[in-house]
Scaffold this active site. Structure first.
Site, PDB file in Angstrom:
ATOM      1  N   ASP A   7       0.868  -1.163   0.000  1.00 28.17           N
ATOM      2  CA  ASP A   7       0.000   0.000   0.000  1.00 28.17           C
ATOM      3  C   ASP A   7       0.915   1.225   0.000  1.00 28.17           C
ATOM      4  O   ASP A   7       2.097   1.124   0.341  1.00 28.17           O
ATOM      5  CB  ASP A   7      -0.896  -0.025   1.237  1.00 28.17           C
ATOM      6  CG  ASP A   7      -1.784   1.187   1.349  1.00 28.17           C
ATOM      7  OD1 ASP A   7      -2.385   1.578   0.335  1.00 28.17           O
ATOM      8  OD2 ASP A   7      -1.871   1.761   2.456  1.00 28.17           O
ATOM      9  N   ASP A   9      -0.116   5.018   0.955  1.00 30.40           N
ATOM     10  CA  ASP A   9      -0.307   6.060   1.962  1.00 30.40           C
ATOM     11  C   ASP A   9      -0.284   5.503   3.376  1.00 30.40           C
ATOM     12  O   ASP A   9      -0.937   4.501   3.683  1.00 30.40           O
ATOM     13  CB  ASP A   9      -1.628   6.782   1.705  1.00 30.40           C
ATOM     14  CG  ASP A   9      -1.634   7.451   0.346  1.00 30.40           C
ATOM     15  OD1 ASP A   9      -0.682   8.195   0.063  1.00 30.40           O
ATOM     16  OD2 ASP A   9      -2.572   7.210  -0.438  1.00 30.40           O
TER      17      ASP A   9
END
Length: 229
Positions: A7, A9
């Site tokens: 991922d 953020d």
């Protein structure tokens, strides 16, 4: 071949690039400060609460960009990279990326953030392959709508499967990667990524939010920090 997925953020970055982009627009004076800041906060809380309507959110994100030319948008993003994204760098995340590269893993970023914002961040981190929420354009201009399946929650699995299928159909890819992934590992901070975390062969919670930490502890997943020594 082992496939390692990150991922973006609050996982590889010490903040949320989507949210930071909104703050950047406010700082630049390109949007109404009070209204845009209030809405940016509202959408971010919805994301954290797992109640976000990503279509509504993308309309909000894209509205200030729809009258800008491609060159104006690109210049704005270059400034965003230099003044904002650079401050979100995590040395431990960069070392983790290099560790997986040295292990011979194929690396991929998969993020709900739209491609306009997230696209340049992947190579900046040293990862060329990135799946992001795609945006509809007409004659080079954003329409405010999402193209295809949003790269969000269960949609991340759909997009990953589509990406793998496309890769296996490319002759150049097959020359380098003759087998399907033997092992898929996914790193994320967010409860929104629970579907893909459960889909992966190995799940790693990275500085997780409270709900993901509780779930990871119960499931016996690895929990790491890329912010603390």
């Amino acid at each position: 071949m082992n496939l390692t997925i990150f991922d973006l953020d609050n996982t590889l970055l010490s903040g949320d690039s989507d949210y930071a982009w909104g703050q950047f627009l406010v700082h630049k004076g390109l949007v109404d400060k009070d209204h845009y800041s209030r809405e940016n906060e509202r959408f971010y809380r919805q994301y954290q609460d797992k109640t976000l309507d990503i279509h509504e959110y993308q309309q909000f994100v894209l509205a200030p960009l729809m009258d800008l030319s491609v060159s104006e948008r690109d210049q704005l993003h270059r400034e965003f990279m230099e003044t904002v994204v650079e401050t979100l760098k995590l040395p431990k995340a960069l070392r983790l990326i290099e560790q997986h590269k040295s292990n011979g893993d194929q690396l991929l970023i998969i993020t709900a953030t739209n491609r306009f914002i997230a696209g340049p961040i992947g190579p900046w981190l040293g990862i060329d392959q990135i799946l992001a929420t795609e945006l509809e354009t007409i004659d080079g201009q954003f329409t405010g709508r999402i193209s295809g399946t949003p790269c969000f929650q269960e949609g991340k699995i759909t997009r990953l499967q589509q990406w793998l299928q496309e890769k296996w159909q490319q002759e150049e890819w097959l020359q380098e990667h003759t087998l399907r992934p033997e092992h898929i590992r996914f790193y994320s901070d967010s409860i929104n990524d629970l579907p893909l975390l459960e889909y992966a062969d190995s799940a790693v919670a990275v500085d997780p939010d409270e709900r993901l930490r509780s779930y990871a502890e119960h499931a016996g997943w690895s929990i790491i920090s890329l912010r603390q020594d």
